[in-house]
Motif scaffolding. Structure first.
Motif, PDB file in Angstrom:
ATOM      1  N   MET A  50       0.695  -1.037   0.052  1.00 26.27           N
ATOM      2  CA  MET A  50       0.052   0.075  -0.225  1.00 26.27           C
ATOM      3  C   MET A  50       0.977   1.422  -0.272  1.00 26.27           C
ATOM      4  SD  MET A  50      -2.675   1.323   2.833  1.00 26.27           S
ATOM      5  CE  MET A  50      -4.082   0.440   2.201  1.00 26.27           C
ATOM      6  N   LYS A  51       0.399   2.277  -0.902  1.00 27.85           N
ATOM      7  CA  LYS A  51       1.212   3.494  -0.729  1.00 27.85           C
ATOM      8  C   LYS A  51       0.803   4.379   0.210  1.00 27.85           C
ATOM      9  CE  LYS A  51       2.212   3.342  -5.753  1.00 27.85           C
ATOM     10  NZ  LYS A  51       1.934   4.241  -6.981  1.00 27.85           N
ATOM     11  N   PHE A  52       1.834   4.949   0.872  1.00 25.95           N
ATOM     12  CA  PHE A  52       1.443   6.227   2.018  1.00 25.95           C
ATOM     13  C   PHE A  52       0.481   6.740   1.914  1.00 25.95           C
ATOM     14  CE2 PHE A  52       3.033   9.017   5.336  1.00 25.95           C
ATOM     15  CZ  PHE A  52       2.739   8.207   6.333  1.00 25.95           C
ATOM     16  N   GLU A  53       0.333   7.654   0.792  1.00 24.50           N
ATOM     17  CA  GLU A  53      -0.562   8.877   0.590  1.00 24.50           C
ATOM     18  C   GLU A  53      -1.957   7.961   0.518  1.00 24.50           C
ATOM     19  OE1 GLU A  53       0.646  11.362  -2.372  1.00 24.50           O
ATOM     20  OE2 GLU A  53       1.444  10.032  -3.691  1.00 24.50           O
ATOM     21  N   GLU A  54      -1.967   6.910   0.035  1.00 24.96           N
ATOM     22  CA  GLU A  54      -3.478   5.972  -0.266  1.00 24.96           C
ATOM     23  C   GLU A  54      -4.001   5.717   0.881  1.00 24.96           C
ATOM     24  OE1 GLU A  54      -2.533   3.298  -3.393  1.00 24.96           O
ATOM     25  OE2 GLU A  54      -2.067   4.951  -4.779  1.00 24.96           O
TER      26      GLU A  54
END
Length: 138
Positions: free
Chosen positions: A1-5
């Motif tokens: 999972m991408k941090f900003e998502e």
């Protein structure tokens, strides 16, 4: 999972910095790095990352570092030996892996890092660990 998502984690972001080789999320007490797919991290890239972090936090502050391996890339593990000799601002590091190859790479990196390091199976685990210094100082 991408941090900003991640809605639960994006609240930590103070600033986002995009460099040619990846994205960096500056938080109060830690940095999250998401490097680009198929790059090779060498000493020059490590120096650019270090100087960017020093520009954000100064030279005397100890911070945590999270490597969120959402992309596949290579790294020269020996750069961490030189990094440890040149810089002393990383108090602890968490490496989030998503694939078997990512786990193997993270395990190798851990062997060369001077600071306390935790291999994590999720970004949430990494943020929790890096946000609780009593866990890695004991």
């Amino acid at each position: 999972m991408k941090f900003e998502e991640s809605q639960n984690l994006s609240k930590f972001i103070r600033k986002k910095i995009e460099l040619a080789f990846g994205k960096f999320f500056i938080c109060d007490h830690f940095v999250v790095a998401e490097l680009n797919h198929e790059i090779h991290v060498d000493w020059l890239i490590i120096q650019k990352i270090a100087h960017m972090i020093i520009d954000q936090y100064g030279t005397s502050r100890k911070i945590g570092f999270i490597s969120n391996k959402v992309n596949s890339y290579s790294i020269d593990p020996y750069v961490w030996i030189t990094f440890s000799q040149e810089y002393d601002f990383i108090e602890a590091a968490a490496i989030v892996w998503y694939t078997d190859a990512g786990f193997m790479s993270a395990t190798l990196e851990k062997m060369f890092l001077k600071s306390s390091v935790k291999l994590c199976e999720s970004l949430e685990e990494a943020v929790h660990w890096i946000s609780n210094p009593e866990e890695f100082r004991s």
